[in-house]
Design a protein around this motif. Structure first.
Motif, PDB file in Angstrom:
ATOM      1  N   VAL A 112       0.840  -1.211   0.000  1.00  0.00           N
ATOM      2  CA  VAL A 112       0.000   0.000   0.000  1.00  0.00           C
ATOM      3  C   VAL A 112       0.869   1.253   0.000  1.00  0.00           C
ATOM      4  O   VAL A 112       0.638   2.191  -0.786  1.00  0.00           O
ATOM      5  CB  VAL A 112      -0.946  -0.002   1.228  1.00  0.00           C
ATOM      6  N   PHE A 113       1.886   1.269   0.858  1.00  0.00           N
ATOM      7  CA  PHE A 113       2.784   2.433   0.891  1.00  0.00           C
ATOM      8  C   PHE A 113       3.584   2.537  -0.407  1.00  0.00           C
ATOM      9  O   PHE A 113       3.912   3.639  -0.861  1.00  0.00           O
ATOM     10  CB  PHE A 113       3.732   2.352   2.092  1.00  0.00           C
ATOM     11  N   GLY A 114       3.877   1.373  -1.014  1.00  0.00           N
ATOM     12  CA  GLY A 114       4.592   1.393  -2.284  1.00  0.00           C
ATOM     13  C   GLY A 114       3.760   2.023  -3.383  1.00  0.00           C
ATOM     14  O   GLY A 114       4.257   2.851  -4.169  1.00  0.00           O
ATOM     15  N   ILE A 115       2.484   1.648  -3.477  1.00  0.00           N
ATOM     16  CA  ILE A 115       1.597   2.246  -4.485  1.00  0.00           C
ATOM     17  C   ILE A 115       1.410   3.734  -4.214  1.00  0.00           C
ATOM     18  O   ILE A 115       1.428   4.560  -5.146  1.00  0.00           O
ATOM     19  CB  ILE A 115       0.228   1.527  -4.477  1.00  0.00           C
ATOM     20  N   ALA A 116       1.236   4.085  -2.943  1.00  0.00           N
ATOM     21  CA  ALA A 116       1.081   5.511  -2.583  1.00  0.00           C
ATOM     22  C   ALA A 116       2.321   6.302  -2.973  1.00  0.00           C
ATOM     23  O   ALA A 116       2.222   7.432  -3.486  1.00  0.00           O
ATOM     24  CB  ALA A 116       0.817   5.632  -1.084  1.00  0.00           C
ATOM     25  N   SER A 117       3.497   5.702  -2.772  1.00  0.00           N
ATOM     26  CA  SER A 117       4.741   6.377  -3.168  1.00  0.00           C
ATOM     27  C   SER A 117       4.794   6.567  -4.676  1.00  0.00           C
ATOM     28  O   SER A 117       5.341   7.557  -5.175  1.00  0.00           O
ATOM     29  CB  SER A 117       5.952   5.562  -2.711  1.00  0.00           C
ATOM     30  N   GLY A 118       4.201   5.624  -5.404  1.00  0.00           N
ATOM     31  CA  GLY A 118       4.188   5.716  -6.855  1.00  0.00           C
ATOM     32  C   GLY A 118       3.364   6.878  -7.376  1.00  0.00           C
ATOM     33  O   GLY A 118       3.567   7.329  -8.519  1.00  0.00           O
ATOM     34  N   PHE A 119       2.432   7.369  -6.580  1.00  0.00           N
ATOM     35  CA  PHE A 119       1.613   8.516  -6.999  1.00  0.00           C
ATOM     36  C   PHE A 119       2.311   9.856  -6.751  1.00  0.00           C
ATOM     37  O   PHE A 119       1.905  10.892  -7.309  1.00  0.00           O
ATOM     38  CB  PHE A 119       0.274   8.519  -6.262  1.00  0.00           C
ATOM     39  N   ILE A 120       3.328   9.845  -5.916  1.00  0.00           N
ATOM     40  CA  ILE A 120       4.032  11.094  -5.599  1.00  0.00           C
ATOM     41  C   ILE A 120       4.609  11.764  -6.842  1.00  0.00           C
ATOM     42  O   ILE A 120       4.458  12.984  -7.021  1.00  0.00           O
ATOM     43  CB  ILE A 120       5.131  10.834  -4.538  1.00  0.00           C
ATOM     44  N   PRO A 121       5.256  11.014  -7.770  1.00  0.00           N
ATOM     45  CA  PRO A 121       5.768  11.661  -8.978  1.00  0.00           C
ATOM     46  C   PRO A 121       4.669  12.327  -9.819  1.00  0.00           C
ATOM     47  O   PRO A 121       4.894  13.381 -10.417  1.00  0.00           O
ATOM     48  CB  PRO A 121       6.420  10.511  -9.748  1.00  0.00           C
ATOM     49  N   TYR A 122       3.467  11.728  -9.861  1.00  0.00           N
ATOM     50  CA  TYR A 122       2.367  12.352 -10.601  1.00  0.00           C
ATOM     51  C   TYR A 122       1.983  13.689  -9.967  1.00  0.00           C
ATOM     52  O   TYR A 122       1.757  14.688 -10.655  1.00  0.00           O
ATOM     53  CB  TYR A 122       1.147  11.419 -10.607  1.00  0.00           C
ATOM     54  N   PHE A 123       1.889  13.663  -8.651  1.00  0.00           N
ATOM     55  CA  PHE A 123       1.546  14.895  -7.933  1.00  0.00           C
ATOM     56  C   PHE A 123       2.615  15.960  -8.153  1.00  0.00           C
ATOM     57  O   PHE A 123       2.309  17.143  -8.401  1.00  0.00           O
ATOM     58  CB  PHE A 123       1.408  14.578  -6.440  1.00  0.00           C
ATOM     59  N   CYS A 124       3.869  15.534  -8.113  1.00  0.00           N
ATOM     60  CA  CYS A 124       4.975  16.478  -8.320  1.00  0.00           C
ATOM     61  C   CYS A 124       4.964  17.023  -9.753  1.00  0.00           C
ATOM     62  O   CYS A 124       5.245  18.210  -9.974  1.00  0.00           O
ATOM     63  CB  CYS A 124       6.317  15.795  -8.030  1.00  0.00           C
ATOM     64  N   ALA A 125       4.654  16.151 -10.708  1.00  0.00           N
ATOM     65  CA  ALA A 125       4.580  16.598 -12.101  1.00  0.00           C
ATOM     66  C   ALA A 125       3.509  17.655 -12.265  1.00  0.00           C
ATOM     67  O   ALA A 125       3.700  18.651 -12.986  1.00  0.00           O
ATOM     68  CB  ALA A 125       4.284  15.395 -13.009  1.00  0.00           C
TER      69      ALA A 125
END
Length: 582
Positions: A31-44
């Motif tokens: 779950v934390f891994g998938i959540a971390s994967g969304f961070i680059p989208y948010f940053c973009a």
């Protein structure tokens, strides 16, 4: 067996009970891994907003770039660690399940075991349990994270703008309608696929096991045709199934992720009329594209879930099968006399009794022989004495105790059973004989081999006692396999020895040697044998004539010649056959 109405997911979770802690940890990491994967989208999204503002400089973007890098690395590390934990748990569970199944098989009656084909047992214990690895290792961490992460994104989108949040998930239910229509008959189709697959497996096993007969009788074309038909039927079924599901599943997989179909025009309209800001519009566009992908990934487990649910049903047929009802604590026996009183027995009730009202007594230390026409029930009686089945009618006693009150292990300790078709393991000759007594020395193995008449041919082999016998003893002749099996039984030194036509493959010269060895080795023991050559049992203390599932006569050889016409005729036929051989 009582039908289990629990969902496949719950049954899988129950099966993995011993590894719940590790699996839960794996889920949290995923779950934390998938959540971390969304961070680059948010940053973009943040960087694009800065760029569109026209006032962005490199130093303003660097923190977002670093955060995006941290998110990407975090996703890789967390998902990798999650997968490693789930795999460790999975292999532990699969090992536990296999061990439980094999342990359970040893407690089932021979009837239960023989009621299913070798292909099915092999399919369950090897293929099906192994196929659960992918589902168990990935189902819980990946499906859980793939369902939770979209929910997190939807919550964020609702915070940004509830209208756009609804628009961003609009394509998902439309796509799922097509999938549900396509999958409406999935359970029936999947059950049929299992049956067809099993039929193909059985056909393959039968073809391989019967290859010698196929070659000997030139039946390759016919036998191969049956195998090909089974394989083609399997292929045709899956081709038809996949073809019928092709359109619906393709629409679901391609339309559901097309969130921008609604987000772009509606969002643009909201932006133009001032309902949302440009930064909100950009963030919605970027984040909305991460919703459906994980959901589709989670839906990919539907097939694996159904497959594993079916496999668990097969596993449960083993684990929940009726065991032979015997205690575990050893009991004290008063000798090893065997008594059968009014015993009737049927392998399957609907097919009628094989044995009817059997009454007999076998005294400790005596030589006893069962004779009679083929199919009369001789082998069934000896197998009941050996504890391979529990009877429903009558009583069998050993040492004064009802057999059902004696632990199966204790029965096995007291009986050495040798049939006409014994199995040898793909190991050395020495180790196959040593199975009769695990702590036997090489000298003891060689001594018993000499007494069983197989030492000479063993030493003539290239590697002697270290010769590998092949699967089932395929590298040896039938007679050689039989002598090794008899040596193994002799080494066990059990108080009761049962030879179920054990000399059927032995040539007359070696049989004479073997009979002398047996007579020495069973001194003080109870010998029960089924003989195909009556001349070998004329000195038996008791001969029991079995005919049509009943004991029609009992006595010594001389007594039976006087009081049984059937035995007299059998003896004359045997003597005539011997004279013909000479």
């Amino acid at each position: 067996m009582k039908q289990n109405n629990e969902s496949p997911l719950k049954r899988i979770w129950t099966l993995a009970k011993s590894e719940h802690r590790r699996l839960k940890f794996s889920i949290v990491l995923a779950v934390f891994g998938i959540a971390s994967g969304f961070i680059p989208y948010f940053c973009a999204g943040k960087i694009i907003i800065l760029l569109l503002s026209g006032a962005a400089e490199m130093r303003d973007c660097i923190p977002w770039l670093i955060l995006a890098l941290i998110g990407s690395i975090g996703k890789v590390l967390l998902t990798t660690f999650s997968t490693s934990q789930s795999h460790i748990a999975t292999f532990a569970v699969l090992a536990e399940v296999r061990n439980k199944c094999v342990h359970k098989l040893s407690k089932l009656s021979m009837g239960t075991l023989q009621n299913q084909s070798i292909g099915k047992w092999k399919s369950i214990l090897v293929d099906q349990i192994e196929s659960m690895e992918k589902t168990l290792a990935h189902l819980f961490p990946e499906m859980t994270s793939n369902l939770l992460s979209p929910l997190l994104l939807i919550v964020i989108l609702f915070v940004i703008d509830w209208r756009m949040a609804l628009i961003s998930i609009m394509t998902l239910p439309i796509g799922m309608i097509f999938m549900m229509v396509t999958m409406k008959n999935y359970p029936e189709k999947y059950q049929k696929s299992i049956k067809i697959g099993r039929k193909m497996n059985d056909s393959i096993v039968e073809y391989i096991n019967g290859i010698e007969v196929i070659k000997a009788f030139n039946q390759g074309k016919e036998a191969y045709a049956g195998y090909v038909d089974a394989v083609n039927a399997n292929a045709e079924f899956f081709y038809g199934w996949m073809k019928s599901a092709q359109f619906g599943m393709a629409f679901y997989r391609n339309f559901s992720p097309a969130v921008l179909v609604g987000v772009l025009p509606v969002g643009l309209g909201f932006y133009l009329n001032g309902s949302i800001s440009s930064s909100q519009f950009i963030m919605v566009m970027i984040l909305s594209m991460g919703i459906v992908g994980p959901i589709i990934a989670a839906s990919n487990f539907i097939d694996s879930l159904a497959q594993t649910g079916t496999i668990i049903e097969d596993i449960e047929t083993i684990l929940n099968a009726k065991e032979q009802n015997h205690p575990k604590e050893y009991v004290k026996l008063s000798g090893t006399d065997i008594e059968m009183e009014h015993v009737s027995f049927a392998y399957e009730e609907e097919n009628g009794n094989i044995l009817s009202d059997i009454n007999l007594t076998i005294r400790q230390g005596t030589v006893n022989a069962f004779v009679g026409p083929s199919g009369s029930g001789k082998s069934t009686i000896t197998k009941l004495i050996a504890g391979f089945w529990d009877i429903n009618e009558g009583n069998i006693r050993m040492g004064g105790k009802d057999m059902k009150q004696i632990p199966l292990a204790q029965i096995s300790d007291n009986i050495a059973y040798v049939s006409q078709d014994n199995f040898l393991f793909d190991d050395t000759i020495c180790e196959n004989i040593r199975m009769g007594k695990e702590n036997a020395t090489n000298k003891e193995v060689e001594e018993v081999a000499k007494k069983a008449g197989c030492d000479e041919f063993i030493r003539n082999l290239e590697h002697g006692y270290d010769t590998m016998v092949g699967g089932g003893g395929a590298h040896l002749s039938g007679g050689e396999r039989q002598r090794i099996a008899i040596a193994r039984a002799m080494l066990k030194n059990a108080s009761i020895v049962i030879l179920d036509e054990a000399t059927a493959y032995i040539d007359p010269e070696n049989e004479a040697i073997l009979q002398k060895a047996i007579s020495k080795l069973v001194q003080g023991k109870t010998l029960i044998m089924i003989a195909h050559r009556l001349s070998t049992i004329i000195n038996a203390d008791q001969i029991l004539l079995v005919d049509q599932g009943k004991i029609s006569a009992a006595g010594t050889h001389k007594q039976l010649l006087k009081k049984s016409i059937l035995y007299e005729n059998m003896w004359k036929a045997h003597i005539g056959a011997k004279d013909g051989e000479e």
